[in-house]
Design a protein around this motif. Structure first.
Motif, PDB file in Angstrom:
ATOM      1  N   GLY A 128      11.587  -9.594   8.677  1.00 48.42           N
ATOM      2  CA  GLY A 128      12.513  -9.135   7.647  1.00 48.42           C
ATOM      3  C   GLY A 128      11.801  -8.449   6.494  1.00 48.42           C
ATOM      4  N   GLU A 129      12.609  -7.970   5.584  1.00 43.31           N
ATOM      5  CA  GLU A 129      12.078  -7.234   4.434  1.00 43.31           C
ATOM      6  C   GLU A 129      11.192  -8.112   3.558  1.00 43.31           C
ATOM      7  N   TYR A 130      11.578  -9.412   3.446  1.00 40.86           N
ATOM      8  CA  TYR A 130      10.822 -10.306   2.562  1.00 40.86           C
ATOM      9  C   TYR A 130       9.549 -10.846   3.224  1.00 40.86           C
ATOM     10  N   ARG A 131       9.375 -10.586   4.503  1.00 38.43           N
ATOM     11  CA  ARG A 131       8.187 -11.002   5.267  1.00 38.43           C
ATOM     12  C   ARG A 131       7.994 -12.531   5.226  1.00 38.43           C
ATOM     13  N   VAL A 132       9.076 -13.260   5.455  1.00 33.45           N
ATOM     14  CA  VAL A 132       8.955 -14.722   5.514  1.00 33.45           C
ATOM     15  C   VAL A 132       9.124 -15.174   6.963  1.00 33.45           C
ATOM     16  N   VAL A 162       8.958 -17.344   0.449  1.00 30.00           N
ATOM     17  CA  VAL A 162       8.137 -16.176   0.113  1.00 30.00           C
ATOM     18  C   VAL A 162       7.007 -16.035   1.126  1.00 30.00           C
ATOM     19  N   TYR A 163       6.438 -14.834   1.164  1.00 30.94           N
ATOM     20  CA  TYR A 163       5.255 -14.624   1.998  1.00 30.94           C
ATOM     21  C   TYR A 163       4.030 -15.119   1.236  1.00 30.94           C
ATOM     22  N   PHE A 164       3.160 -15.834   1.932  1.00 25.35           N
ATOM     23  CA  PHE A 164       1.850 -16.122   1.350  1.00 25.35           C
ATOM     24  C   PHE A 164       0.888 -16.471   2.477  1.00 25.35           C
ATOM     25  N   SER A 165      -0.287 -15.848   2.476  1.00 27.26           N
ATOM     26  CA  SER A 165      -1.302 -16.215   3.463  1.00 27.26           C
ATOM     27  C   SER A 165      -2.610 -16.560   2.762  1.00 27.26           C
ATOM     28  N   ARG A 167      -5.283 -16.848   4.166  1.00 30.96           N
ATOM     29  CA  ARG A 167      -6.374 -16.178   4.882  1.00 30.96           C
ATOM     30  C   ARG A 167      -6.787 -14.864   4.229  1.00 30.96           C
ATOM     31  N   LEU A 168      -6.033 -14.431   3.216  1.00 26.94           N
ATOM     32  CA  LEU A 168      -6.378 -13.165   2.561  1.00 26.94           C
ATOM     33  C   LEU A 168      -7.199 -13.368   1.290  1.00 26.94           C
ATOM     34  N   ALA A 169      -7.588 -14.606   1.019  1.00 29.40           N
ATOM     35  CA  ALA A 169      -8.298 -14.895  -0.234  1.00 29.40           C
ATOM     36  C   ALA A 169      -9.578 -14.062  -0.372  1.00 29.40           C
ATOM     37  N   ASP A 187       0.527  -3.099  -8.097  1.00 29.79           N
ATOM     38  CA  ASP A 187       0.607  -3.952  -6.910  1.00 29.79           C
ATOM     39  C   ASP A 187       2.016  -3.759  -6.350  1.00 29.79           C
ATOM     40  N   MET A 188       2.133  -2.898  -5.329  1.00 31.75           N
ATOM     41  CA  MET A 188       3.466  -2.455  -4.868  1.00 31.75           C
ATOM     42  C   MET A 188       4.265  -3.565  -4.192  1.00 31.75           C
ATOM     43  N   PHE A 189       3.565  -4.488  -3.528  1.00 31.90           N
ATOM     44  CA  PHE A 189       4.232  -5.555  -2.767  1.00 31.90           C
ATOM     45  C   PHE A 189       3.595  -6.877  -3.203  1.00 31.90           C
ATOM     46  N   PRO A 194      -0.825 -13.136  -5.881  1.00 28.33           N
ATOM     47  CA  PRO A 194      -2.250 -13.440  -5.668  1.00 28.33           C
ATOM     48  C   PRO A 194      -3.191 -12.284  -5.991  1.00 28.33           C
ATOM     49  N   TYR A 195      -2.763 -11.033  -5.757  1.00 30.27           N
ATOM     50  CA  TYR A 195      -3.594  -9.890  -6.153  1.00 30.27           C
ATOM     51  C   TYR A 195      -3.409  -9.633  -7.655  1.00 30.27           C
ATOM     52  N   SER A 196      -2.150  -9.564  -8.079  1.00 26.43           N
ATOM     53  CA  SER A 196      -1.859  -9.142  -9.457  1.00 26.43           C
ATOM     54  C   SER A 196      -2.554 -10.035 -10.483  1.00 26.43           C
ATOM     55  N   CYS A 209       5.306  -5.422  -8.353  1.00 22.37           N
ATOM     56  CA  CYS A 209       6.684  -5.232  -7.881  1.00 22.37           C
ATOM     57  C   CYS A 209       6.939  -6.019  -6.599  1.00 22.37           C
ATOM     58  N   ASP A 210       8.130  -6.575  -6.471  1.00 18.75           N
ATOM     59  CA  ASP A 210       8.548  -7.165  -5.194  1.00 18.75           C
ATOM     60  C   ASP A 210      10.065  -7.156  -5.118  1.00 18.75           C
ATOM     61  N   ILE A 211      10.549  -7.028  -3.900  1.00 16.27           N
ATOM     62  CA  ILE A 211      11.996  -6.927  -3.683  1.00 16.27           C
ATOM     63  C   ILE A 211      12.641  -8.302  -3.478  1.00 16.27           C
ATOM     64  N   ASN A 212      11.799  -9.323  -3.197  1.00 12.24           N
ATOM     65  CA  ASN A 212      12.318 -10.676  -2.942  1.00 12.24           C
ATOM     66  C   ASN A 212      12.466 -11.432  -4.274  1.00 12.24           C
ATOM     67  N   PRO A 213      13.706 -11.768  -4.668  1.00 14.95           N
ATOM     68  CA  PRO A 213      13.901 -12.436  -5.962  1.00 14.95           C
ATOM     69  C   PRO A 213      13.120 -13.748  -6.088  1.00 14.95           C
ATOM     70  N   ASP A 237      13.245  -2.663  -5.344  1.00 16.88           N
ATOM     71  CA  ASP A 237      12.630  -1.827  -4.316  1.00 16.88           C
ATOM     72  C   ASP A 237      11.577  -0.936  -4.975  1.00 16.88           C
ATOM     73  N   VAL A 238      10.381  -0.978  -4.442  1.00 17.34           N
ATOM     74  CA  VAL A 238       9.269  -0.246  -5.041  1.00 17.34           C
ATOM     75  C   VAL A 238       9.536   1.269  -5.077  1.00 17.34           C
ATOM     76  N   ARG A 239      10.443   1.707  -4.238  1.00 15.11           N
ATOM     77  CA  ARG A 239      10.749   3.155  -4.211  1.00 15.11           C
ATOM     78  C   ARG A 239      11.306   3.609  -5.558  1.00 15.11           C
ATOM     79  N   ASN A 253      -0.090  -4.116  -0.011  1.00 18.62           N
ATOM     80  CA  ASN A 253      -0.199  -5.200   0.973  1.00 18.62           C
ATOM     81  C   ASN A 253       1.126  -5.469   1.677  1.00 18.62           C
ATOM     82  N   LEU A 254       1.506  -4.532   2.515  1.00 23.15           N
ATOM     83  CA  LEU A 254       2.682  -4.694   3.382  1.00 23.15           C
ATOM     84  C   LEU A 254       2.304  -4.076   4.732  1.00 23.15           C
ATOM     85  N   PRO A 255       1.370  -4.738   5.451  1.00 18.62           N
ATOM     86  CA  PRO A 255       0.769  -4.092   6.625  1.00 18.62           C
ATOM     87  C   PRO A 255       1.769  -3.596   7.661  1.00 18.62           C
TER      88      PRO A 255
HETATM   89  C1  LIG Z   1       2.955  -9.097   3.171  1.00 22.67           C
HETATM   90  S1  LIG Z   1       3.790  -9.592   1.699  1.00 22.67           S
HETATM   91  C2  LIG Z   1       2.463  -9.528   0.546  1.00 22.67           C
HETATM   92  C3  LIG Z   1       2.653 -10.359  -0.687  1.00 22.67           C
HETATM   93  C4  LIG Z   1       1.417 -10.514  -1.565  1.00 22.67           C
HETATM   94  N1  LIG Z   1       0.788  -9.252  -1.877  1.00 22.67           N
HETATM   95  C5  LIG Z   1       0.410 -11.462  -0.970  1.00 22.67           C
HETATM   96  O1  LIG Z   1      -0.727 -11.057  -0.715  1.00 22.67           O
HETATM   97  O2  LIG Z   1       0.737 -12.636  -0.776  1.00 22.67           O
HETATM   98  C6  LIG Z   1       4.745  -8.162   1.352  1.00 22.67           C
HETATM   99  C7  LIG Z   1       5.720  -8.297   0.200  1.00 22.67           C
HETATM  100  O3  LIG Z   1       6.390  -7.037   0.044  1.00 22.67           O
HETATM  101  C8  LIG Z   1       7.716  -7.257  -0.378  1.00 22.67           C
HETATM  102  N2  LIG Z   1       8.485  -6.029  -0.068  1.00 22.67           N
HETATM  103  C9  LIG Z   1       8.907  -5.580   1.138  1.00 22.67           C
HETATM  104  N3  LIG Z   1       9.552  -4.409   1.004  1.00 22.67           N
HETATM  105  C10 LIG Z   1       9.520  -4.084  -0.309  1.00 22.67           C
HETATM  106  C11 LIG Z   1      10.022  -2.986  -1.076  1.00 22.67           C
HETATM  107  N4  LIG Z   1      10.677  -1.997  -0.505  1.00 22.67           N
HETATM  108  N5  LIG Z   1       9.807  -2.993  -2.402  1.00 22.67           N
HETATM  109  C12 LIG Z   1       9.134  -4.003  -3.000  1.00 22.67           C
HETATM  110  N6  LIG Z   1       8.658  -5.071  -2.331  1.00 22.67           N
HETATM  111  C13 LIG Z   1       8.840  -5.122  -1.004  1.00 22.67           C
HETATM  112  C14 LIG Z   1       8.147  -8.511   0.388  1.00 22.67           C
HETATM  113  O4  LIG Z   1       9.201  -9.166  -0.258  1.00 22.67           O
HETATM  114  C15 LIG Z   1       6.832  -9.331   0.392  1.00 22.67           C
HETATM  115  O5  LIG Z   1       6.792 -10.254  -0.657  1.00 22.67           O
END
Ligand SMILES: C[S@@+](CC[C@H](N)C(=O)[O-])C[C@H]1O[C@@H](n2cnc3c(N)ncnc32)[C@H](O)[C@@H]1O
Length: 331
Positions: A128-132, A162-165, A167-169, A187-189, A194-196, A209-213, A237-239, A253-255
């Motif tokens: 999904g968009e929130y990457r959970v 929320v997304y969190f790994s 392994r990216l430390a 920091d677009m995503f 953790p980066y910001s 920025c993040d789209i997930n409240p 939305d980062v757009r 960081n939205l691979p």
């Molecule tokens: C892979 S996670 C990375 C989160 C963080 N950088 C980290 O290292 O834990 C990607 C993040 O991008 C956000 N995301 C996805 N699409 C987005 C969009 N269009 N605008 C802003 N954020 C978005 C998701 O909600 C998610 O939290």
């Protein structure tokens, strides 16, 4: 059994010496006798008082949950050798055949790793968009919120929202080392930050920025928790934000979908600024497709790009890697 008797005040020095000489019998407990300690030894050593006595066997602590878990013997080779630890929560990926033993596996993890309070299994892929991802509770507390420490910062987050790994430390620290004092970072995503929050230690300003409240709620809390005063959390939305900031450094960081946001990244970086791009690539050709897209978007915008570094970040799936490409944008 043979022992070396020493005064308590010399205990630590002698213990180290015996261990270094390979003479200490670690399978036995050290005995205490008033002011004296008796170390179990495998053989005599000159210059010390040697005594004959009995020692209790030492309790050996298991180092891996696999040593104590109760699953059928034939399934033991399927037990994963590692799992993620986020704060005091463990998240393990179990193969299909082990799911029904999830409770026993979770309890074994709790038994061996005392700091872990809750164990979950991955219930599917990050999606999904929130990457959970979905999580299945195995043992311990049914709690998904925790406090994670990494790279000297504290991050509160809910692993189910929320997304969190963890392994990216190392990758985050790598970017931090590359960053320069006084930069404006985008920091677009950003997720929970953790980066910001790390980059904010050197940067002048970080737009996160993040789209997930839920992610932005935790990001705001983490900004307070770390007493950071130069991170600007942006929900949406980062757009909508892209192009309205002019950053020295952009983190993407939205691979899974970063390639769809290259235009936004390039419009948000100043001439000579750097973009940290992430993607997934097949083992046989990790970077070509991504670099092709980077150059194509730059071409459409009339910009130049200089590839600075390409790296494998971590394995992602069989024969697939999470990769990073750092590039400079020339306008
Ligand atoms: C892979 S996670 C990375 C989160 C963080 N950088 C980290 O290292 O834990 C990607 C993040 O991008 C956000 N995301 C996805 N699409 C987005 C969009 N269009 N605008 C802003 N954020 C978005 C998701 O909600 C998610 O939290």
């Amino acid at each position: 059994m043979m022992g070396v008797r020493v005064h308590r005040r010399d205990g630590e020095r002698v213990r180290r010496l015996l261990a270094e000489l390979g003479l200490l019998d670690t399978g036995r407990k050290i005995r205490r006798e008033g002011e004296f300690l008796i170390f179990p030894v495998k053989g005599p050593i000159e210059g010390f008082e040697i005594v004959e006595t009995e020692f209790e066997p030492a309790e050996r602590r298991a180092h891996s949950y696999r040593e104590v878990v109760e699953v059928p013997e034939e399934l033991k080779p399927l037990l994963p050798s590692s799992f993620d630890v986020i704060g005091d929560i463990a998240i393990i990926e179990l193969p299909e055949g082990l799911m029904e033993y999830g409770k026993a596996i979770g309890e074994a993890i709790l038994k061996v790793h005392r700091h872990i309070r809750a164990v979950f299994a991955k219930g599917g892929k990050v999606s999904g968009e929130y990457r959970v991802r979905e999580l299945v509770h195995l043992a311990g507390e049914e709690r998904t919120e925790t406090l994670h420490r990494e790279n000297g910062i504290r991050l509160r987050l809910d692993v189910s929202r929320v997304y969190f790994s963890p392994r990216l430390a190392t990758e985050r620290m790598r970017i931090f080392r590359k960053s320069r004092p006084g930069e404006v970072v985008f920091d677009m995503f950003a997720g929970v930050g953790p980066y910001s929050i790390l980059l904010a230690k050197k940067a002048e300003l970080v737009f996160a920025c993040d789209i997930n409240p839920w992610a932005v709620r935790y990001l705001e809390e983490n900004v307070r928790l770390n007493r950071t005063n130069n991170v600007v959390p942006i929900l949406g939305d980062v757009r909508k934000v892209a192009g309205r900031v002019e950053a020295d450094r952009v983190v993407m960081n939205l691979p899974k979908f970063a390639d769809r946001f290259l235009r936004e990244a390039m419009l948000s970086v100043r001439n000579g600024g750097i973009v940290h791009y992430y993607g997934f690539g097949p083992e046989e050709d990790l970077f070509s497709e991504h670099e092709g897209k980077i150059k194509a978007v730059a071409g459409e915008l009339g910009f130049g790009v200089e590839i600075l570094e390409r790296r494998k970040v971590r394995p992602y799936a069989p024969r697939q890697f999470n990769i990073a490409v750092d590039f400079r944008v020339l306008k």
